[in-house]
Every structure is written in C-alpha cells, then in structure tokens.
Design a protein around this motif. Structure first.
Motif, mmCIF file in Angstrom:
data_model
loop_
_atom_site.group_PDB
_atom_site.id
_atom_site.type_symbol
_atom_site.label_atom_id
_atom_site.label_comp_id
_atom_site.label_asym_id
_atom_site.label_seq_id
_atom_site.Cartn_x
_atom_site.Cartn_y
_atom_site.Cartn_z
ATOM 1 N N VAL A 118 0.837 -1.208 0.000
ATOM 2 C CA VAL A 118 0.000 0.000 0.000
ATOM 3 C C VAL A 118 0.869 1.255 0.000
ATOM 4 O O VAL A 118 0.613 2.203 -0.753
ATOM 5 N N ARG A 125 2.098 7.709 9.710
ATOM 6 C CA ARG A 125 1.647 6.308 9.811
ATOM 7 C C ARG A 125 0.141 6.185 9.642
ATOM 8 O O ARG A 125 -0.509 5.327 10.241
ATOM 9 N N ARG A 126 -0.428 7.055 8.809
ATOM 10 C CA ARG A 126 -1.870 6.993 8.601
ATOM 11 C C ARG A 126 -2.282 5.823 7.710
ATOM 12 O O ARG A 126 -3.459 5.531 7.579
ATOM 13 N N LEU A 127 -1.304 5.205 7.026
ATOM 14 C CA LEU A 127 -1.658 4.060 6.184
ATOM 15 C C LEU A 127 -1.760 2.775 6.998
ATOM 16 O O LEU A 127 -2.020 1.708 6.472
ATOM 17 N N LEU A 128 -1.560 2.889 8.331
ATOM 18 C CA LEU A 128 -1.737 1.746 9.218
ATOM 19 C C LEU A 128 -3.212 1.424 9.366
ATOM 20 O O LEU A 128 -4.047 2.315 9.360
ATOM 21 N N PRO A 129 -3.553 0.143 9.576
ATOM 22 C CA PRO A 129 -4.949 -0.204 9.879
ATOM 23 C C PRO A 129 -5.339 0.405 11.225
ATOM 24 O O PRO A 129 -4.548 0.347 12.167
ATOM 25 N N PRO A 130 -6.540 1.006 11.351
ATOM 26 C CA PRO A 130 -6.977 1.602 12.613
ATOM 27 C C PRO A 130 -7.200 0.537 13.678
ATOM 28 O O PRO A 130 -6.737 0.678 14.789
ATOM 29 N N ARG A 153 -8.755 1.779 5.611
ATOM 30 C CA ARG A 153 -7.489 1.821 6.339
ATOM 31 C C ARG A 153 -6.672 3.060 6.001
ATOM 32 O O ARG A 153 -5.668 3.331 6.647
ATOM 33 N N LEU A 154 -7.027 3.780 4.956
ATOM 34 C CA LEU A 154 -6.284 5.003 4.624
ATOM 35 C C LEU A 154 -6.768 6.190 5.447
ATOM 36 O O LEU A 154 -6.287 7.300 5.305
ATOM 37 N N LEU A 155 -7.761 5.940 6.346
ATOM 38 C CA LEU A 155 -8.220 6.972 7.268
ATOM 39 C C LEU A 155 -7.169 7.214 8.335
ATOM 40 O O LEU A 155 -6.487 6.294 8.752
ATOM 41 N N PRO A 156 -7.058 8.459 8.817
ATOM 42 C CA PRO A 156 -6.183 8.730 9.957
ATOM 43 C C PRO A 156 -6.671 7.949 11.163
ATOM 44 O O PRO A 156 -7.876 7.913 11.419
ATOM 45 N N PRO A 157 -5.778 7.313 11.967
ATOM 46 C CA PRO A 157 -6.205 6.554 13.154
ATOM 47 C C PRO A 157 -6.766 7.473 14.229
ATOM 48 O O PRO A 157 -7.815 7.207 14.778
ATOM 49 N N HIS A 217 -8.037 14.299 12.960
ATOM 50 C CA HIS A 217 -7.492 15.651 13.100
ATOM 51 C C HIS A 217 -8.646 16.628 13.060
ATOM 52 O O HIS A 217 -9.428 16.620 12.127
#
Lengths: 203, 203
Positions: A152, A187-192, B188-192, B195
């Motif tokens: 990704v 690291r926003r491409l990480l899974p939440p 998953r491309l969402l910010p964890p 903001h």
DNA sequence: ATTATCTATAGATCTATAGATAATGC
DNA sequence: ATTATCTATAGATCTATAGATAATGC
C-alpha cells in the motif's frame, strides 16, 4: 580519439548512464541511437561495437536506472532518526517529481516495461522487490501485515509522483505530494484496528 | 466509399476512439498515422482532411480517453451499496491492469503528458480533478481532511495499477492490487486519530 | 460542383552496416 | 596487428502533401 580497452569500458558505461537518464525522461522509444551517442560525446557509427542492437542498450539502461536509484535510497535512510520519514521525504518530493532523469525507474518506466523484453521486465520486478523489502524493514516489524502495508505504501508513493508529474509543477501537484508524504510519515496508512489473523482471504 | 457529412463525422469519431485506445496501450508516440487509420478502416492519405497534423489527433485522443473512462466510473458507483468499495473494485482490479486500452487515462498517460502540449495537459488535469471530486464525495463528508484523503486514495489506486502493469499478470501483481483494494475498502487510509484542526501546516 | 477517401510519393528521420582513420599494445 | 571511433550511406519507416476517384447534395 582514445582507443584503449579502458577507454572503451568508460565509453560503454557513459552510453548506458546517459541512456538511463534519457529513457526515464522521455520513455524507452523516444531517444535515438544518434542522440544518445551525441550526449555521450561520441558519434552514432561506433554504437554497434558496444551493443548488438538498440534493444540491448535499452535492457542495460533499464537495469542501470533501477540500480542507480536503489543506491541513493540506501544513503537516504542510513543514520536517519526516522528512516521511514526520510525515505518518504526523499521519494515523495517536488525535487523527485521535477527530475525523472535521475529518479525512480519504477515510476518512470512502468508504462514502457510491458512493451519491452524479458530482461527489462526482470530488472523492473527485482527493483519493486527491493523497494518492498526496504519498506517492510522500515515499517513496524511486529505487524503481521507488514507486507500488505509495504504494498500500500509503495503504491501511494509511486502513484503520487506519477500523478504529480502529469500535473506538472503546480500548487495542486505540490499539495498532492505533501498530503501523501504526511500520510506516510504520520503512519496513517496503518490499519486503525489491528488485524491479528494475519493475511486475509482474497475475495 | 461513403462521402456524406454524417460519414465524415463517424469517421472522425472512429479515428479518435481508436487512437485513444492505442495511446493508452502504447503511449502517444508509438502509433503512427497509417496504423491508426488502418485500425479505423481507412487509408492514411485521408487523415489530413480530419486533422491539421498528428498532434491535433493526439490532443483529441487524450481528451477522449479521459472522458470515456469517467462515464464508466459514474455507472459503477451509481446504485452500489458501498459506492467507494464499488469504485475501488472497478479501478484496482486485474481486469483494469490487463486492459489499459480501455482503462484510466490518468494512469496510462501520466508519463506522456509532460511531453505533450497545453490541451493534453489540461485534459489530464481536469480528469484528476474529476477523480478527486468523486472521491471526496465517496469519502465521509463530515471529515475536514476529505481532500487530503482523496489525494492519498487516488495516489494509491493509480500507483497500484501502474506497478501492477509493470509486473505483468503475476501472483505478486495480483497480491499488490488486492492489498491496496482491501486497504481502501476497509477504510485503512483513514487517519487513526482524527485531526480536528483541518489542514495542517506544510513542513 | 463539392468533398470524403484513396493512391502515390516527397522529405525527414531512424536503425544498422561498410569501410576509413588513428590510436593502442604485443 | 588490432581495435575504438568516425564518416558515409543503405534500407525502412513516418509525417505530410498532391492529384485522382467516386460518392453526395444543391
């Protein structure tokens, strides 16, 4: 005129290096043999003492373009506080967008490679693997989905630079690069919610 | 031979349509006038009654390639349970990878566009805007960062298809497409951590 | 009469080859 | 003597043009 064996090796290297720049800038079809030889400080007649045909040069130039960029990448991450951030900073940048001749071959040659022969396709594949291996190392190693995340991340990096090149040096283009860079660095491409079951089923 | 005005309009449309396929498959430089005319069922001599020169055809073909793809996109999302998932499914697919001639012009022509004239660059830019507008609509609208997320999502989609094309129809290529598709569909491309301050400072 | 398309070709460009030139290296 | 490079050119391909052909449409 220089005629020693060393001179020939230098000439060969120079031709390949110049060709590697030109094909990243204008594609593998555009630059002619005469143009490349002129850029290397030679005349077109001598070309066939170095290569059996134009295709052979293109194969060497593709391989050169891929490896040249990889050594740059290694220097960028070595000794950085946040190696992933440094890598993304280097790749997802206006400088990279504006200088395809010395940039990533995976981005510059992706549309050409399907029309080239096996050697060029293998050079391309190998460089994608090296990028993915590097990204897996830079992403948290305790994540069962590192490989998925590397895929990704690489897609976002390459896509951002390609779209930005299509847009040219505009505000919109700068914004797109910055947004993708921030997403990677934060690291926003990480899974939440983390996935603990490893690789999921393909649908 | 047919010689009516309607016939000419049909011929013109057919030439542009065929050219739009060929340039997405082989780039804007590769297909010759004779080859395109032959594919349109005509001979090369009549070409210059339709276009002042080859460049004019390429401009029309680029515009055609961009718009053709956009109407497909509209159909795909209309009436879908999860429009974002449907859009991503359509774009990030092996079918799209394997048929550039009828696929996204932003992906297929990104390396050519910087070497073309203003009209082609404008067609490209406009299509990027349409994609981003569509993605902003498909992503949660109460998010202050929709635009940033649209930029990241589009980059990942385009990058995945481009790298996958470079890799060809291999397992590795399939895997990369599947991973990017899942990342988009699972948001998953969402910010964890969200903001709330809107757009952040460019570093 | 007008014009969309076709046949034929001029001029430019590109890959590849042949033979000449001028260094290297035994 | 060998060979790296250069000059010159053959053959193929590509864009663009010119003139011929055969329909349309007043």
């Amino acid at each position: 005129m220089g005629h020693s064996k060393d001179d020939k090796a230098e000439s060969h290297e120079r031709i390949v290096s110049v060709a590697a720049e030109r094909i990243r800038e204008s594609g593998t079809e555009s630059p002619g043999v005469a143009e490349i030889m002129r850029a290397a400080g030679l005349t077109h007649g001598g070309f066939y003492k170095h290569f059996t045909n134009r295709e052979e040069l293109i194969n060497e130039a593709v391989e050169h373009a891929m490896r040249e960029n990889e050594t740059d990448a290694a220097q960028v991450v070595s000794g950085a506080d946040d190696p992933l951030a440094a890598f993304a900073d280097w790749y997802v940048s206006t400088a990279h967008r504006d200088d395809p001749a010395h940039g990533c071959g995976v981005a510059a040659l992706c549309t050409d490679v399907p029309h080239l022969g096996r050697p060029a396709q293998e050079s391309y594949r190998a460089q994608v693997e090296r990028y993915l291996a590097r990204l897996q190392g830079l992403l948290a190693s305790d994540d069962p989905d590192v490989r998925s995340r590397a895929n990704v991340t690489l897609s976002a990096m390459v896509g951002a630079v390609m779209i930005a090149r299509g847009l040219g040096a505009t505000d919109r283009s700068d914004e797109l690069l910055r947004d993708v860079l921030e997403a990677i660095q934060e690291r926003r491409l990480l899974p939440p919610g983390r996935h603990v079951d490893g690789r999921r089923e393909p649908k």
